[in-house]
Design a protein around this motif. Structure first.
Motif, PDB file in Angstrom:
ATOM      1  N   UNK A 198       0.812  -1.208   0.000  1.00  0.00           N
ATOM      2  CA  UNK A 198       0.000   0.000   0.000  1.00  0.00           C
ATOM      3  C   UNK A 198       0.855   1.272   0.000  1.00  0.00           C
ATOM      4  N   UNK A 199       2.147   1.110   0.332  1.00  0.00           N
ATOM      5  CA  UNK A 199       3.046   2.263   0.378  1.00  0.00           C
ATOM      6  C   UNK A 199       3.750   2.391  -0.956  1.00  0.00           C
ATOM      7  N   UNK A 200       3.681   3.567  -1.522  1.00  0.00           N
ATOM      8  CA  UNK A 200       4.383   3.820  -2.778  1.00  0.00           C
ATOM      9  C   UNK A 200       5.839   4.171  -2.531  1.00  0.00           C
ATOM     10  N   UNK A 201       6.115   5.082  -1.618  1.00  0.00           N
ATOM     11  CA  UNK A 201       7.483   5.472  -1.299  1.00  0.00           C
ATOM     12  C   UNK A 201       7.519   6.115   0.068  1.00  0.00           C
ATOM     13  N   UNK A 202       8.712   6.066   0.698  1.00  0.00           N
ATOM     14  CA  UNK A 202       8.953   6.691   1.993  1.00  0.00           C
ATOM     15  C   UNK A 202      10.159   7.596   1.843  1.00  0.00           C
ATOM     16  N   UNK A 203      10.050   8.835   2.266  1.00  0.00           N
ATOM     17  CA  UNK A 203      11.136   9.793   2.161  1.00  0.00           C
ATOM     18  C   UNK A 203      11.455  10.348   3.548  1.00  0.00           C
ATOM     19  N   UNK A 204      12.768  10.526   3.802  1.00  0.00           N
ATOM     20  CA  UNK A 204      13.251  11.063   5.070  1.00  0.00           C
ATOM     21  C   UNK A 204      13.928  12.390   4.814  1.00  0.00           C
ATOM     22  N   UNK A 205      13.669  13.371   5.614  1.00  0.00           N
ATOM     23  CA  UNK A 205      14.297  14.673   5.449  1.00  0.00           C
ATOM     24  C   UNK A 205      15.775  14.583   5.829  1.00  0.00           C
ATOM     25  N   UNK A 216      -5.857   3.298   0.424  1.00  0.00           N
ATOM     26  CA  UNK A 216      -7.041   3.113  -0.438  1.00  0.00           C
ATOM     27  C   UNK A 216      -7.216   4.224  -1.471  1.00  0.00           C
ATOM     28  N   UNK A 217      -6.468   5.323  -1.269  1.00  0.00           N
ATOM     29  CA  UNK A 217      -6.464   6.392  -2.264  1.00  0.00           C
ATOM     30  C   UNK A 217      -5.101   7.075  -2.209  1.00  0.00           C
ATOM     31  N   UNK A 218      -4.793   7.786  -3.300  1.00  0.00           N
ATOM     32  CA  UNK A 218      -3.493   8.443  -3.377  1.00  0.00           C
ATOM     33  C   UNK A 218      -3.459   9.571  -2.364  1.00  0.00           C
ATOM     34  N   UNK A 219      -2.439   9.532  -1.512  1.00  0.00           N
ATOM     35  CA  UNK A 219      -2.354  10.548  -0.469  1.00  0.00           C
ATOM     36  C   UNK A 219      -0.916  10.670   0.010  1.00  0.00           C
ATOM     37  N   UNK A 220      -0.621  11.787   0.622  1.00  0.00           N
ATOM     38  CA  UNK A 220       0.680  12.070   1.219  1.00  0.00           C
ATOM     39  C   UNK A 220       0.479  12.315   2.695  1.00  0.00           C
ATOM     40  N   UNK A 221       1.190  11.545   3.544  1.00  0.00           N
ATOM     41  CA  UNK A 221       1.078  11.672   4.995  1.00  0.00           C
ATOM     42  C   UNK A 221       2.449  12.054   5.522  1.00  0.00           C
ATOM     43  N   UNK A 222       2.512  13.055   6.384  1.00  0.00           N
ATOM     44  CA  UNK A 222       3.771  13.566   6.919  1.00  0.00           C
ATOM     45  C   UNK A 222       3.769  13.442   8.433  1.00  0.00           C
ATOM     46  N   UNK A 223       4.939  13.022   8.969  1.00  0.00           N
ATOM     47  CA  UNK A 223       5.120  12.887  10.416  1.00  0.00           C
ATOM     48  C   UNK A 223       6.349  13.695  10.797  1.00  0.00           C
ATOM     49  N   UNK A 283       4.094   8.247   0.907  1.00  0.00           N
ATOM     50  CA  UNK A 283       3.143   8.365  -0.184  1.00  0.00           C
ATOM     51  C   UNK A 283       2.385   7.055  -0.284  1.00  0.00           C
ATOM     52  N   UNK A 284       1.088   7.112  -0.088  1.00  0.00           N
ATOM     53  CA  UNK A 284       0.224   5.930  -0.116  1.00  0.00           C
ATOM     54  C   UNK A 284      -0.484   5.848  -1.462  1.00  0.00           C
ATOM     55  N   UNK A 285      -0.665   4.637  -1.925  1.00  0.00           N
ATOM     56  CA  UNK A 285      -1.425   4.428  -3.155  1.00  0.00           C
ATOM     57  C   UNK A 285      -2.797   3.813  -2.870  1.00  0.00           C
ATOM     58  N   UNK A 317      -0.899  16.761   5.289  1.00  0.00           N
ATOM     59  CA  UNK A 317      -1.577  15.592   4.745  1.00  0.00           C
ATOM     60  C   UNK A 317      -2.331  16.032   3.495  1.00  0.00           C
ATOM     61  N   UNK A 318      -2.090  15.320   2.405  1.00  0.00           N
ATOM     62  CA  UNK A 318      -2.718  15.671   1.137  1.00  0.00           C
ATOM     63  C   UNK A 318      -3.422  14.452   0.573  1.00  0.00           C
ATOM     64  N   UNK A 319      -4.625  14.661   0.109  1.00  0.00           N
ATOM     65  CA  UNK A 319      -5.372  13.633  -0.606  1.00  0.00           C
ATOM     66  C   UNK A 319      -5.649  14.170  -2.007  1.00  0.00           C
ATOM     67  N   UNK A 320      -5.066  13.532  -2.993  1.00  0.00           N
ATOM     68  CA  UNK A 320      -5.131  14.044  -4.360  1.00  0.00           C
ATOM     69  C   UNK A 320      -5.619  12.944  -5.282  1.00  0.00           C
TER      70      UNK A 320
END
Length: 931
Positions: A32-39, A52-59, A48-50, A75-78
């Motif tokens: 379900x995870x498309x990619x994980x990025x670290x600052x 249940x819907x395309x979204x960006x979650x930040x922690x 970046x989740x694919x 958090x973005x749902x696009x």
């Protein structure tokens, strides 16, 4: 020595919504995870989740946790897929130090977000459009210096015809835009196309370089997937590389931005190859790129384009895209995470330092605060690799030792230890009757071989403490008797140890040095190697091949090394000297181990004795046989040096041959010129023996194989033939000069060479007299030619030669002969046309007069016998005659004889009658001339 373990840095409790992050990361198995990025600072994690819907979650991790509940979360749902996320704080001019992240969508839209802890967390700076075309689709993106670089797909226009399959795969282009980060906005420059008509590329930023890797998931064309590109925006250049070759295929300027024009000449080379696929990659932040290939090799692509193999996975492990992999470079340590196995590898020697088995899959990342240590992100938290001595109570991983469980600093001593074992394997493999290959591990196990261990110990001791210091310490401790044996051993190995250490220093200089330092080291190494090989008493086959490879790879350095080894000195006036010892010249002038492709050629020098044709192709047989010979055969040393002299100092080649002949005579390597002055190719003189081929023939054969300019080649041929000093070669040089109608040069050579021997004088004069009978080009030089007439030539000999070589009456010429022109010309007989090329008596008159005068002189051969004594004998007593006759006075007869001068003899009618009779017998009349 302490081993390596993992220490937990965080369990995500200090991150906002840490439990949610743990739940999301545990869903990785469900894809379900498309990619994980670290600052870069390790304070922000973007997922970046694919589904249940395309979204960006930040922690986010806050420095003041009490403010975290009041902060805004990104958090973005696009509806449009997110291509990538990258940070711009290091690429722009932001003075606040706040993190600015760019979120790039597949449609080309980009959003710039800024994080400020003291304010409201994440807030949107601006939204922009990267692409010019609204129908373009972004497939990959990265940031390099102050540039945003992306690869976009441009579909064909609706009015264009349906493209072919190949054209359909090349509908992408690589674009760039400048950017500058401000406090409240990001300024973007115009769109520039760096490459067009290219396939789907994944753009990867590393330092000041951008690597364009083929996306194998999109199933590109077969040949296109076999190479990748490296682009330097700073130097505006492209490098074409492949995974099956350790050096780049091509380097060229980026002024030509069409993809097919860049790589069209590489496709033919790559078509039969099957390079391994790139399964995983990671930038090194210094211009390089880590590559994990499908063959199991972990390679480092350096910024100069060299692909270096570092580490091979065990058991011929093959990897593919389905295997979870992660790569990272931390100074001199490489981290390879494949599945749940973490391999820590030393970059210098490729040795595995540690292997750690994880409980779950993880991701490698680099923390800007500690870039020398590997960091991992897993579903249970953040971890760092530390030594076992560090407190590791929170470590939830177990250790698996692969045989090397210690961390050692790699230095030349350790490298020499491994080199000793590898050399031992090679040596014993040659002596072994078994077909089983020996390995370093098999030698180390069971005490099968102890000598490498002892030698490695000596090398290690020599490099670490130095023999003298260690000996002094042991003597103070009462160990003088123990060190006595090592004293002899170290003394005998001193030269070898210094050589090994200097070799390691040279390797380090070549790897780390600048371009000028590398050039200086290469020049010094070539000079030492050439001098060593030329000073050896005998060159074997491998040494000769090695010397040829040196001159082939380093031609300029090889020429300088040969110049230094032979100690050549040119005074500028045509004189070349050498101060090299005789042993060096003996190696240079040796014929080689076997018949070389040059020395074994059959040479025809001069042709038949009286064949004076000017259309002699001296090198016909030489070129034909050199073409059919083996191209990979090594040239003998003399031919190798002649080729180097020709390339760098062509005017020195005759002088070098002259010097070599002089050294050959002085060192006793061959017969002198006088011993074999008339050595025809099929006759006497010893030239038939391949090991005794004259040096000038070897130089001429090499010159013909180099295919220089025809005029330059003929000039050098003449010089080499004349320098040889051999009569046949001199005659051949004269024929070449006559074919080029260089008559002044012909006469100069003839005047100089006729002094060598009477036989050569006779041959040269005969050739020139025949030329005089053919044409009038030598008329200005007749006075000089008549002085070269041999003493044993008579008038009859000269006239016979002239009459035999007169042009035939049936042969058309520039001017008709006397008999042919008598019927058509108004010139009265017996006089000829003043523009005719026919030889006349007037032209031969000075020569004939000279020969007649010489014939009438008394022979000087028996001058001692014919000379009268100093005082005449006493006169006979006078006797009265009975019949009254007169007495003859002998002095009267003597006076009468003395009055007959040679000039009168030359003009006697009897001699003129004899001359006319000899001319009439030939049935060919020489036209008269009043001259």
């Amino acid at each position: 020595m302490a081993g390596l373990v993992l220490k937990q840095l965080s369990d995500f409790g200090d991150f906002s919504h840490g439990k949610e992050l743990t739940e999301i990361l545990s869903l990785n198995n469900n894809e379900q995870i498309n990619s994980v990025r670290m600052s870069p600072d390790g304070r922000h994690i973007h997922v970046v989740l694919r589904k249940p819907k395309v979204s960006l979650v930040t922690f986010d991790k806050y420095e003041r946790p009490q403010l975290a509940p009041n902060q805004k979360k990104l958090d973005l749902c696009v509806n449009v897929p997110i291509v990538d996320i990258f940070y711009l704080e290091h690429h722009g001019g932001s003075s606040s130090g706040a993190a600015v992240v760019a979120v790039v969508y597949e449609s080309g839209k980009v959003e710039f977000w800024k994080f400020q802890e003291c304010k409201s967390g994440w807030h949107l700076l601006q939204t922009s459009q990267l692409c010019n075309s609204p129908r373009a689709r972004v497939v990959s993106v990265c940031a390099c210096s102050n540039l945003i670089i992306w690869c976009e797909e441009r579909p064909p226009s609706e009015s264009s015809p349906v493209p072919s399959a190949t054209r359909n795969k090349l509908r992408y282009c690589v674009c760039r835009r400048d950017f500058e980060v401000k406090e409240t906005a990001v300024n973007l420059g115009g769109v520039k196309i760096a490459l067009h008509n290219n396939p789907d590329f994944t753009v990867v930023s590393s330092g000041e370089y951008v690597h364009l890797l083929p996306d194998l998931k999109s199933k590109p064309l077969l040949n296109i997937s076999k190479f990748f590109l490296s682009w330097s925006p700073r130097y505006d250049s492209f490098t074409v590389s492949t995974t099956c070759k350790n050096i780049p295929l091509k380097k060229l300027s980026a002024k030509e931005s069409d993809f097919m024009k860049l790589v069209i000449d590489c496709l033919g080379y790559l078509s039969p190859l099957e390079p391994p696929e790139i399964c995983s990659f990671s930038p090194t932040a210094c211009g390089g790129l880590l590559l994990l290939l499908s063959t199991g090799w972990l390679c480092l692509l350096q910024k100069d384009g060299v692909l270096r193999q570092v580490y091979k996975l065990e058991d011929n492990c093959l990897v593919n895209y389905s295997t979870h992999t992660s790569l990272g470079m931390y100074e001199d340590t490489l981290a390879l995470l494949m599945g749940q196995n973490l391999h820590l590898i030393d970059l210098n020697c490729g040795r595995e330092l540690e292997k750690i088995v994880l409980m779950s899959e993880a991701l490698l990342y680099t923390d800007r605060a500690d870039m020398c240590t590997p960091h991992l992100l897993s579903e249970t938290g953040l971890f760092v690799v530390v030594s076992r001595g560090t407190d590791s109570r929170d470590c939830s991983f177990r250790i698996k030792s692969p045989g090397f469980s210690t961390v050692e600093s790699i230095h030349p001593g350790a490298l020499l230890v491994e080199a000793v074992f590898e050399e031992a394997c090679k040596y014993y493999q040659q002596r072994s009757l078994s077909s089983t290959p020996l390995t370093v591990d098999s030698l180390k196990k069971g005490g099968r071989f102890q000598a490498p261990i002892s030698l490695a110990s000596i090398l290690f001791s020599y490099l670490c403490t130095g023999f003298k210091q260690k000996g002094a310490q042991l003597s103070q401790n009462g160990g003088g008797g123990c060190i006595a044996g090592q004293d002899k051993l170290m003394g005998s190995l001193e030269a070898e140890l210094k050589a090994l250490v200097s070799l390691e220093e040279v390797k380090g200089t070549l790897v780390r040095g600048s371009v000028k330092e590398v050039e200086a080291v290469c020049e010094s190494l070539v000079e030492k190697e050439v001098l060593r090989l030329l000073s050896s008493p005998e060159l074997d086959k491998e040494a000769l091949l090695y010397l040829n490879s040196i001159f082939s790879i380093f031609p300029s350095e090889g020429w300088k090394a040969a110049h230094s080894a032979l100690q050549l000195h040119y005074n500028g006036e045509g004189f070349l000297s050498s101060r090299a010892p005789p042993d060096v010249w003996k190696t240079v002038l040796s014929a080689g181990l076997s018949s070389s492709p040059v020395a074994s050629l059959s040479l025809t020098n001069g042709g038949p004795k009286h064949n004076y044709s000017l259309k002699v192709d001296y090198f016909t047989n030489c070129k034909a046989k050199s073409t059919s010979s083996t191209s990979s055969a090594a040239l003998p040393v003399f031919e190798l040096l002649c080729r180097s002299v020709f390339h760098f100092q062509p005017s020195w080649l005759p002088r070098f041959l002259e010097l070599a002949q002089k050294e050959q005579g002085s060192t006793g390597l061959g017969l002198g010129l006088a011993a074999s002055s008339w050595s025809f190719s099929g006759g006497r003189g010893g030239d038939c023996n391949e090991s005794n081929v004259p040096l000038y023939k070897r130089a001429l054969c090499l010159l013909s194989s180099l295919n220089p300019d025809r005029d330059q080649q003929q000039d050098l041929e003449v010089e080499l033939l004349l320098v040889s000093g051999r009569p046949n070669a001199i005659l051949q040089a004269l024929r070449i000069l006559m074919s080029k109608k260089q008559w002044y040069r012909v006469t100069q050579v003839a005047q100089k060479c006729c002094k060598q021997s009477p036989l050569l004088n006779k041959e040269i004069f005969t050739i020139l007299l025949c030329e005089v009978a053919h044409h009038r080009d030598l008329d200005p030089y007749l006075d000089l030619l008549w002085t070269l007439c041999p003493e044993d030539f008579t008038v009859t000999t000269i006239l016979n030669l002239v009459l035999k070589n007169l042009p035939s009456l049936n042969t058309p010429s520039h001017s008709s002969s006397f008999l042919a022109s008598s019927s058509t010309s108004s010139t009265p007989a017996p006089f000829t046309d003043p523009h005719s090329t026919q030889l006349t008596i007037g032209l031969l008159k000075p020569l004939l007069r000279k020969v007649l005068q010489r014939e009438t002189k008394p022979s000087q051969r028996y001058v001692d016998i014919l000379q009268s004594p100093s005082f005449p004998p006493p006169a006979l007593p006078r006797q009265p005659t009975e019949r009254g006759g007169s007495v003859t006075d002998p002095r009267a007869d003597s006076d009468l004889c003395n009055n007959i001068t040679p000039a009168l003899l030359a003009e006697t009618p009897e001699q003129q009658t004899c001359t006319q009779t000899a001319i009439q017998r030939q049935r060919v009349a020489l036209p008269a001339n009043t001259v």
